[in-house]
Design a protein around this motif. Structure first.
Motif, PDB file in Angstrom:
ATOM      1  N   GLU A  67      18.609   1.622  -4.520  1.00 59.41           N
ATOM      2  CA  GLU A  67      17.695   2.509  -5.281  1.00 59.41           C
ATOM      3  C   GLU A  67      16.620   3.312  -4.652  1.00 59.41           C
ATOM      4  OE1 GLU A  67      17.172   0.707  -9.295  1.00 59.41           O
ATOM      5  OE2 GLU A  67      18.419  -1.038  -8.524  1.00 59.41           O
ATOM      6  N   SER A  68      16.144   2.661  -3.636  1.00 59.79           N
ATOM      7  CA  SER A  68      14.871   3.347  -3.038  1.00 59.79           C
ATOM      8  C   SER A  68      14.790   2.809  -1.419  1.00 59.79           C
ATOM      9  CB  SER A  68      13.539   2.869  -4.056  1.00 59.79           C
ATOM     10  OG  SER A  68      12.453   3.630  -3.341  1.00 59.79           O
ATOM     11  N   ALA A  69      13.795   3.578  -0.971  1.00 57.86           N
ATOM     12  CA  ALA A  69      13.756   3.183   0.407  1.00 57.86           C
ATOM     13  C   ALA A  69      12.216   2.324   0.534  1.00 57.86           C
ATOM     14  CB  ALA A  69      12.975   4.545   1.392  1.00 57.86           C
ATOM     15  N   PHE A  70      11.600   2.035  -0.815  1.00 62.27           N
ATOM     16  CA  PHE A  70      10.280   1.340  -0.820  1.00 62.27           C
ATOM     17  C   PHE A  70      10.004   0.783  -2.024  1.00 62.27           C
ATOM     18  CE2 PHE A  70       9.027   5.688  -1.832  1.00 62.27           C
ATOM     19  CZ  PHE A  70       7.809   5.614  -2.690  1.00 62.27           C
ATOM     20  N   VAL A  71       9.239  -0.099  -2.321  1.00 59.08           N
ATOM     21  CA  VAL A  71       8.366  -0.141  -3.741  1.00 59.08           C
ATOM     22  C   VAL A  71       6.969  -0.560  -3.588  1.00 59.08           C
ATOM     23  CG1 VAL A  71       9.333  -2.410  -3.637  1.00 59.08           C
ATOM     24  CG2 VAL A  71       8.790  -1.565  -5.712  1.00 59.08           C
ATOM     25  N   ARG A  72       6.237  -0.033  -4.496  1.00 58.06           N
ATOM     26  CA  ARG A  72       4.997  -0.340  -4.500  1.00 58.06           C
ATOM     27  C   ARG A  72       4.457  -0.484  -5.929  1.00 58.06           C
ATOM     28  NH1 ARG A  72       1.573   3.756  -6.287  1.00 58.06           N
ATOM     29  NH2 ARG A  72       2.768   5.967  -6.489  1.00 58.06           N
ATOM     30  N   ILE A  73       3.375  -1.078  -6.071  1.00 63.14           N
ATOM     31  CA  ILE A  73       2.720  -1.138  -7.538  1.00 63.14           C
ATOM     32  C   ILE A  73       1.370  -0.681  -7.825  1.00 63.14           C
ATOM     33  CG2 ILE A  73       4.224  -3.495  -7.610  1.00 63.14           C
ATOM     34  CD1 ILE A  73       1.468  -4.932  -7.128  1.00 63.14           C
ATOM     35  N   GLU A  74       1.298  -0.259  -9.197  1.00 61.53           N
ATOM     36  CA  GLU A  74       0.153   0.147  -9.436  1.00 61.53           C
ATOM     37  C   GLU A  74      -0.318  -0.780 -10.503  1.00 61.53           C
ATOM     38  OE1 GLU A  74       0.180   4.279 -10.838  1.00 61.53           O
ATOM     39  OE2 GLU A  74       0.866   4.879  -8.647  1.00 61.53           O
ATOM     40  N   VAL A  75      -1.661  -1.128 -10.793  1.00 61.86           N
ATOM     41  CA  VAL A  75      -2.002  -2.049 -11.947  1.00 61.86           C
ATOM     42  C   VAL A  75      -3.103  -1.355 -12.627  1.00 61.86           C
ATOM     43  CG1 VAL A  75      -2.977  -4.365 -12.484  1.00 61.86           C
ATOM     44  CG2 VAL A  75      -1.538  -4.056 -10.432  1.00 61.86           C
ATOM     45  N   ARG A  76      -2.937  -0.932 -13.918  1.00 65.28           N
ATOM     46  CA  ARG A  76      -4.053  -0.223 -14.562  1.00 65.28           C
ATOM     47  C   ARG A  76      -4.446  -1.023 -15.902  1.00 65.28           C
ATOM     48  NH1 ARG A  76      -3.419   5.659 -13.912  1.00 65.28           N
ATOM     49  NH2 ARG A  76      -1.704   5.928 -12.291  1.00 65.28           N
ATOM     50  N   ARG A 125      -4.092   0.654   9.604  1.00 60.43           N
ATOM     51  CA  ARG A 125      -3.172   1.619  10.169  1.00 60.43           C
ATOM     52  C   ARG A 125      -1.914   1.162   9.977  1.00 60.43           C
ATOM     53  NH1 ARG A 125      -5.053   1.007  15.051  1.00 60.43           N
ATOM     54  NH2 ARG A 125      -6.268   2.920  15.076  1.00 60.43           N
ATOM     55  N   ALA A 126      -1.586  -0.070   9.848  1.00 60.21           N
ATOM     56  CA  ALA A 126      -0.236  -0.698   9.656  1.00 60.21           C
ATOM     57  C   ALA A 126       0.247  -0.626   8.053  1.00 60.21           C
ATOM     58  CB  ALA A 126      -0.163  -2.048  10.248  1.00 60.21           C
ATOM     59  N   GLY A 127      -0.765  -0.328   7.204  1.00 55.27           N
ATOM     60  CA  GLY A 127      -0.426  -0.153   5.866  1.00 55.27           C
ATOM     61  C   GLY A 127      -0.427  -1.685   5.164  1.00 55.27           C
ATOM     62  N   ARG A 128      -1.226  -2.574   5.994  1.00 51.18           N
ATOM     63  CA  ARG A 128      -1.267  -4.184   5.412  1.00 51.18           C
ATOM     64  C   ARG A 128      -2.449  -4.201   4.580  1.00 51.18           C
ATOM     65  NH1 ARG A 128      -0.001  -5.415  10.842  1.00 51.18           N
ATOM     66  NH2 ARG A 128      -2.129  -5.986  11.125  1.00 51.18           N
ATOM     67  N   SER A 129      -2.361  -3.477   3.346  1.00 55.22           N
ATOM     68  CA  SER A 129      -3.644  -3.523   2.487  1.00 55.22           C
ATOM     69  C   SER A 129      -3.126  -2.886   0.914  1.00 55.22           C
ATOM     70  CB  SER A 129      -4.618  -2.513   3.359  1.00 55.22           C
ATOM     71  OG  SER A 129      -4.093  -1.043   3.173  1.00 55.22           O
ATOM     72  N   TRP A 130      -4.339  -3.264   0.216  1.00 61.11           N
ATOM     73  CA  TRP A 130      -4.074  -2.748  -0.912  1.00 61.11           C
ATOM     74  C   TRP A 130      -5.585  -2.478  -1.829  1.00 61.11           C
ATOM     75  CZ3 TRP A 130      -6.484  -5.651  -5.069  1.00 61.11           C
ATOM     76  CH2 TRP A 130      -6.877  -7.045  -4.844  1.00 61.11           C
ATOM     77  N   ILE A 131      -5.842  -1.713  -2.711  1.00 62.87           N
ATOM     78  CA  ILE A 131      -7.054  -1.151  -3.307  1.00 62.87           C
ATOM     79  C   ILE A 131      -7.234  -1.771  -4.595  1.00 62.87           C
ATOM     80  CG2 ILE A 131      -8.352   1.037  -3.957  1.00 62.87           C
ATOM     81  CD1 ILE A 131      -5.938   2.557  -2.317  1.00 62.87           C
ATOM     82  N   ALA A 132      -8.364  -2.294  -4.458  1.00 64.45           N
ATOM     83  CA  ALA A 132      -9.129  -2.988  -5.599  1.00 64.45           C
ATOM     84  C   ALA A 132     -10.306  -2.222  -6.350  1.00 64.45           C
ATOM     85  CB  ALA A 132      -9.582  -4.401  -5.582  1.00 64.45           C
ATOM     86  N   GLY A 133     -10.283  -2.163  -7.609  1.00 68.74           N
ATOM     87  CA  GLY A 133     -11.423  -1.429  -8.436  1.00 68.74           C
ATOM     88  C   GLY A 133     -12.767  -2.452  -8.227  1.00 68.74           C
ATOM     89  N   SER A 134     -12.564  -3.618  -8.119  1.00 67.45           N
ATOM     90  CA  SER A 134     -13.757  -4.348  -7.981  1.00 67.45           C
ATOM     91  C   SER A 134     -13.298  -5.690  -7.408  1.00 67.45           C
ATOM     92  CB  SER A 134     -14.493  -4.528  -9.436  1.00 67.45           C
ATOM     93  OG  SER A 134     -13.726  -5.473 -10.113  1.00 67.45           O
ATOM     94  N   ALA A 135     -14.203  -6.598  -7.004  1.00 67.03           N
ATOM     95  CA  ALA A 135     -13.787  -7.953  -6.335  1.00 67.03           C
ATOM     96  C   ALA A 135     -13.235  -8.699  -7.664  1.00 67.03           C
ATOM     97  CB  ALA A 135     -15.212  -8.583  -5.680  1.00 67.03           C
ATOM     98  N   MET A 167      -7.066   3.122 -13.257  1.00 62.66           N
ATOM     99  CA  MET A 167      -6.642   2.357 -12.197  1.00 62.66           C
ATOM    100  C   MET A 167      -7.260   1.058 -11.908  1.00 62.66           C
ATOM    101  SD  MET A 167      -3.799   2.287 -10.380  1.00 62.66           S
ATOM    102  CE  MET A 167      -3.434   4.047  -9.757  1.00 62.66           C
ATOM    103  N   ALA A 168      -6.704  -0.120 -11.955  1.00 65.36           N
ATOM    104  CA  ALA A 168      -7.415  -1.437 -11.422  1.00 65.36           C
ATOM    105  C   ALA A 168      -7.105  -1.738  -9.975  1.00 65.36           C
ATOM    106  CB  ALA A 168      -6.953  -2.483 -12.322  1.00 65.36           C
ATOM    107  N   ALA A 169      -5.700  -1.461  -9.515  1.00 68.55           N
ATOM    108  CA  ALA A 169      -5.473  -1.997  -8.364  1.00 68.55           C
ATOM    109  C   ALA A 169      -4.111  -1.024  -8.121  1.00 68.55           C
ATOM    110  CB  ALA A 169      -5.187  -3.356  -8.017  1.00 68.55           C
TER     111      ALA A 169
END
Length: 330
Positions: free
Chosen positions: A305-314, A223-233, A320-322
């Motif tokens: 420059e922005s209100a946030f920063v996030r990342i994508e790993v491909r 709920r707090a967004g303290r998470s990231w998404i992984a394509g695999s372990a 997408m990888a993460a």
């Protein structure tokens, strides 16, 4: 072993840390395949997961069977996939045996009542696979009232874990992120396998920073967004942003004090991949990873420059990888 109808127990002796889990999983009750809760729990452990959510379609009849799969290595969160006429959503952390009604569509103005019921029980409401490639699965409701958006769903992508519907869901979520942060209420992203077949569980899954391996702690982290998404372990990620002596991680707020900020991503398991730093203007900076798949990507920028920063790993093929939830800047 829990009695039928009881909540699965927390995993003892597990304190604050990052936990991998899949919050969208189906057994044979949902799809007719030969997948039992026992088989899926074993597959979750083999995939490197330590929690999962049971989300059968419009039924909770397997809650007792799912609860029996919890042990010292696996947390089970009780839930349901609510399949309505105009979109699906996940009710996570619901009471044992409690069915959430899905007999309505977007024109019936009934969904808010169901969301409120789940929230009163301490549960989490997730907009599921918003751009699913079939009519009833396409999400037609506004995100208002939902806690989280499932931007990466693996149901239709056993061979290729990243498909066009995921790209569309991620783009839609990313476009609204800056405005939501400005309004003071942004919805985090999650990724789940939506497993219906053997071999799908954990592809993808969500990695959550939680105070313990308990249902309430995992749901609070999501709920707090303290998470990231992984394509695999096999994929590992650490992402922080610092300004002077101050530092913040995924889902946290960084007070920059007007100082230049440095975003840093440590990645493992993505050979010859790319890391992109993303703001409200889209991709702001990109870094290539070495053939080993292990590397550090950094970007120095101004909070103006922005209100946030996030990342994508491909991966090198663009899949997408993460991807991470944002670090919010002020």
């Amino acid at each position: 072993m829990p009695e039928p109808g009881s909540q699965p127990p927390p995993v003892a002796g597990r304190g604050r840390g990052w936990y991998r889990g899949d919050c969208h999983v189906h057994s044979a009750v949902s799809n007719g395949a030969e997948l039992t809760p026992e088989r899926l729990a074993a597959d979750a452990r083999a995939a490197g997961l330590v929690f999962l959510a049971a989300t059968e379609h419009n039924t909770v009849e397997t809650h007792a069977a799912w609860a029996r799969q919890a042990d010292d290595e696996l947390l089970v969160i009780l839930g349901q996939e609510v399949t309505t006429l105009t979109g699906h959503w996940l009710a996570l952390g619901i009471l044992p045996g409690r069915v959430v009604d899905g007999r309505y569509g977007v024109r019936d103005d009934l969904i808010d009542r169901q969301l409120d019921e789940v929230h009163r029980a301490g549960g989490l409401c997730v907009a599921a696979h918003p751009h699913a490639p079939y009519p009833s699965g396409t999400f037609m409701y506004p995100y208002q009232g939902f806690d989280v958006v499932e931007v990466w769903n693996g149901q239709w992508s056993s061979d290729v874990p990243w498909q066009a519907d995921n790209e569309a869901a991620l783009a839609e979520w990313g476009r609204g992120l800056a405005a939501d942060i400005h309004r003071g209420r942004w919805r985090p992203a999650v990724g789940n396998s939506d497993a219906h077949l053997a071999g799908q569980i954990g592809t993808p899954h969500t990695v959550v920073l939680a105070d313990g391996l308990r249902a309430d702690a995992i749901l609070a982290g999501i709920r707090a967004g303290r998470s990231w998404i992984a394509g695999s372990a096999a994929v590992e990620l650490s992402f922080t942003v610092s300004a002077g002596e101050r530092r913040a991680g995924i889902g946290e707020l960084l007070e920059t004090g007007g100082e230049a900020a440095v975003a840093r991503a440590d990645v493992r398991g993505v050979p010859s991949g790319t890391v992109s730093f993303r703001t409200e203007r889209g991709e702001a900076h990109g870094v290539s990873l070495p053939d080993s798949g292990t590397g550090v990507a950094q970007w120095q920028f101004s909070a103006a420059e922005s209100a946030f920063v996030r990342i994508e790993v491909r991966h090198r093929d663009g899949h997408m990888a993460a991807l991470s939830n944002p670090v919010v800047l002020a």
